[in-house]
Write a protein that holds these residues in place. Structure first.
Motif, PDB file in Angstrom:
ATOM      1  N   ARG A  59       0.848  -1.180   0.000  1.00  0.00           N
ATOM      2  CA  ARG A  59       0.000   0.000   0.000  1.00  0.00           C
ATOM      3  C   ARG A  59       0.886   1.233   0.000  1.00  0.00           C
ATOM      4  N   VAL A 108      -6.404   2.528   5.702  1.00  0.00           N
ATOM      5  CA  VAL A 108      -6.923   1.156   5.729  1.00  0.00           C
ATOM      6  C   VAL A 108      -6.495   0.449   7.014  1.00  0.00           C
ATOM      7  N   GLU A 109      -5.222   0.649   7.363  1.00  0.00           N
ATOM      8  CA  GLU A 109      -4.719   0.058   8.606  1.00  0.00           C
ATOM      9  C   GLU A 109      -5.472   0.626   9.813  1.00  0.00           C
ATOM     10  N   MET A 148      -9.276  -9.909  -3.328  1.00  0.00           N
ATOM     11  CA  MET A 148      -8.341 -10.841  -3.983  1.00  0.00           C
ATOM     12  C   MET A 148      -8.535 -12.203  -3.305  1.00  0.00           C
ATOM     13  N   LEU A 201     -17.829  -5.180  10.536  1.00  0.00           N
ATOM     14  CA  LEU A 201     -17.072  -4.080   9.928  1.00  0.00           C
ATOM     15  C   LEU A 201     -15.592  -4.447   9.816  1.00  0.00           C
ATOM     16  N   LYS A 250      -4.357  -2.612  -3.339  1.00  0.00           N
ATOM     17  CA  LYS A 250      -2.911  -2.543  -3.171  1.00  0.00           C
ATOM     18  C   LYS A 250      -2.218  -2.714  -4.520  1.00  0.00           C
ATOM     19  N   LEU A 274      -8.865   5.005   0.927  1.00  0.00           N
ATOM     20  CA  LEU A 274      -9.482   3.891   1.633  1.00  0.00           C
ATOM     21  C   LEU A 274      -9.944   2.783   0.681  1.00  0.00           C
ATOM     22  N   TRP A 287     -12.548  -6.265   1.976  1.00  0.00           N
ATOM     23  CA  TRP A 287     -12.705  -5.238   0.972  1.00  0.00           C
ATOM     24  C   TRP A 287     -11.519  -4.272   0.970  1.00  0.00           C
ATOM     25  N   LEU A 288     -11.353  -3.502   2.048  1.00  0.00           N
ATOM     26  CA  LEU A 288     -10.353  -2.437   2.026  1.00  0.00           C
ATOM     27  C   LEU A 288      -8.937  -2.998   1.974  1.00  0.00           C
ATOM     28  N   ASP A 289      -8.668  -4.039   2.772  1.00  0.00           N
ATOM     29  CA  ASP A 289      -7.306  -4.536   2.862  1.00  0.00           C
ATOM     30  C   ASP A 289      -6.958  -5.400   1.647  1.00  0.00           C
ATOM     31  N   GLN A 290      -7.744  -6.440   1.388  1.00  0.00           N
ATOM     32  CA  GLN A 290      -7.402  -7.373   0.312  1.00  0.00           C
ATOM     33  C   GLN A 290      -8.066  -7.032  -1.017  1.00  0.00           C
ATOM     34  N   PHE A 291      -9.030  -6.131  -0.983  1.00  0.00           N
ATOM     35  CA  PHE A 291      -9.771  -5.743  -2.178  1.00  0.00           C
ATOM     36  C   PHE A 291     -10.256  -6.967  -2.968  1.00  0.00           C
ATOM     37  N   VAL A 332      -8.574   1.823   9.957  1.00  0.00           N
ATOM     38  CA  VAL A 332      -9.938   1.287  10.031  1.00  0.00           C
ATOM     39  C   VAL A 332      -9.908  -0.169  10.513  1.00  0.00           C
TER      40      VAL A 332
END
Lengths: 325, 207
Positions: free
Chosen positions: A288, B40-41, B103, B90, A299, A295, B97-101, B43
């Motif tokens: 990132r 992201v971290e 994948m 959440l 990545k 948000l 969602w936010l971290d791995q999007f 949240v």
């Protein structure tokens, strides 16, 4: 969740405008000088060029530039892993002012012709400062683009004339729990072994990409970024680039390194950025970019050797990088 | 105003707003661009912290009631448990969602190879049946006894939650140890009462 969206009309660059920093700094300096001149005899005023944020003189441009957008000064100086000032990434910016960077002595010892203790300013003086824009990839899978100011470590090493037994260089960070609150023994232990130590193989240390940095964005390095002098090895995970160095030791055997001692299965001696070799607790394939990714952006893939494969891959020819992580 | 009315019209709405406050705070920080250098971290950590906190708060209700004799607090327990589930959702969504999007191959690899994620996902999945059976109708349908047995899963969930935290920190374990100590205390009360209750019963009695 859609509510947590960054306002599209506010760009990061507008919030952390460098001009604001400069203006504020200028104001503080003017104010400080005004106070000082009214209180102290003028003859006692010595120009102080060693504080974070002072403009560095005679910084040359180098050919080490990147096409990527620089991470803002605010992000580089407020999001730091510097466990000597606490494990929270925001705490170094709050606590690092406790560290005194002058006077500062660097001890150089081991398998060299010219061991000795050097005052930081004498240590830096023989070298020409240049700007190097490097990628920084943290082992925690985030990255920045940083305009360092420094000089090649190879030039330093040549000055001290290492002998043929010098196979590795070890580096040691300041140990001073009064100035570095993170070094005070915690309630439950489990912390790191102080002082922080790092090391490079001689051909890594001599590589033209490896530098000692003393500045950032053309100014004296802020304490939270490892003032007064730190290592920068851009193809390795960030923790290899040891901060606030007080000792260099030239040795024959591979020296111990702090994170390797703490968790040998997770952090190897080499710790080259490698998207194919995962940290046991997270993937290293993506990262990132601090300050640029919002948000909801995915990545980005991490390149081999952090994008410096052309320059450094040959250092590891024939080595199994899965084993030598 | 009877005690029941007081709980329904005052205590519950006030608690509801209080439980939403951490989420409101996070949304506010998001809107005002205050989530720090790595949003992201931020949240992910924040929602994880509040999941653990709400689990511990919900687990405080029973000891509090037995120690103080203030029995009405039991009427607030379901809401606290459901808020633990909300923050867990959440937290889970922030990872997927936010971290791995999304994948999915990376997510599956994480779950299979990384014990702290395995444990975290397990404790989240175990929360789902508890949330689903939290209604009065479900309590009736299952029968109080079976319902209670099922909901004792929350002890396992909280222990897994603390282990999840402990296994993910890099070097300073003091925060997860504090959560673990509070959990040990809360479960210790129950164990103590359980053992004392058993020793008071004549051997062989069903009970």
């Amino acid at each position: 969740m859609l509510l947590i969206k960054q306002a599209p009309d506010i760009k990061n660059s507008e919030i952390t405008d460098k001009k604001f920093f400069d203006r504020r700094r200028q104001f503080l300096q003017t104010a400080a000088t005004a106070v000082a001149t009214t209180m102290v005899a003028p003859g006692l005023l010595v120009p102080d060029t060693t504080h974070a944020g002072e403009k560095l003189q005679n910084v040359g441009k180098s050919s080490y530039q990147l096409d990527e957008k620089l991470t803002t000064y605010a992000d580089i100086t407020s999001y730091n892993n510097f466990y000597e000032f606490g494990t929270d990434k925001r705490s170094p910016a709050k606590l690092a002012h406790k560290m005194k960077t002058r006077p500062w002595t660097i001890t150089v010892e081991g398998e060299i012709a010219k061991p000795g203790n050097y005052d930081i300013d004498d240590f830096i003086k023989p070298h020409t400062l240049e700007e190097r824009v490097y990628r920084l990839r943290c082992v925690e899978a985030w990255s920045m683009i940083i305009p360092w100011v420094g000089f090649p470590l190879a030039d330093v090493i040549k000055r001290f004339e290492p002998n043929s037994r010098a196979k590795y260089v070890q580096f040691v960070t300041l140990y001073n729990p009064e100035q570095m609150p993170g070094q005070v023994k915690g309630l439950f232990g489990g912390g790191l072994d102080w002082p922080y130590v790092e090391g490079l193989r001689m051909n890594e240390a001599l590589h033209p990409l490896t530098i000692f940095a003393v500045g950032l964005y053309g100014e004296v390095l802020p304490n939270q970024n490892g003032a007064p002098i730190r290592l920068v090895v851009p193809w390795k995970y960030g923790f290899k680039s040891i901060k606030s160095i007080v000792k260099m030791r030239f040795v024959e055997e591979q020296p111990p390194t702090t994170w390797n001692k703490a968790a040998p299965r997770e952090y190897g001696f080499y710790s080259n950025v490698n998207p194919k070799v995962d940290h046991p607790r997270w993937s290293q394939s993506h990262e990132r970019r601090i300050g640029e990714d919002n948000l909801f952006s995915p990545k980005r893939p991490t390149p081999m050797f952090n994008g410096y494969a052309d320059q450094v891959a040959s250092l590891y020819a024939g080595m199994d990088l899965e084993k030598n992580y | 105003m009877t005690q029941i009315q007081w709980i329904r019209w005052i205590a519950k709405p006030v608690l509801f707003v209080l439980c939403l406050a951490p989420l409101a705070w996070l949304v506010w920080d998001g809107v005002t661009n205050n989530l720090g250098a790595n949003p992201v971290e931020t949240v992910r950590r924040y929602t994880g912290d509040w999941t653990l906190r709400f689990l511990l708060i919900a687990l405080t209700v029973t000891p509090l009631r037995r120690l103080t004799g203030w029995h009405v607090v039991i009427r607030l327990r379901r809401m606290l448990g459901l808020f633990a589930f909300l923050y867990a959702c959440l937290h889970f969504v922030s990872y997927i969602w936010l971290d791995q999007f999304f994948m999915w191959d990376a997510i599956i690899e994480d779950i299979l190879d990384r014990p702290y994620i395995t444990v975290g996902v397990a404790s989240f999945l175990l929360l789902i049946p508890l949330a689903v059976t939290s209604t009065n109708g479900m309590v009736r349908r299952l029968g109080g006894r079976r319902w209670q047995r099922l909901h004792q899963l929350v002890y396992v969930i909280a222990v897994l939650g603390v282990i999840h935290f402990l296994w993910l920190v890099k070097s300073d374990i003091s925060e997860p140890v504090i959560y673990g100590a509070i959990l040990a205390l809360l479960l210790g009360f129950r164990l103590f009462w359980h053992l004392r209750g058993r020793s008071r019963q004549p051997a062989g009695a069903s009970g």
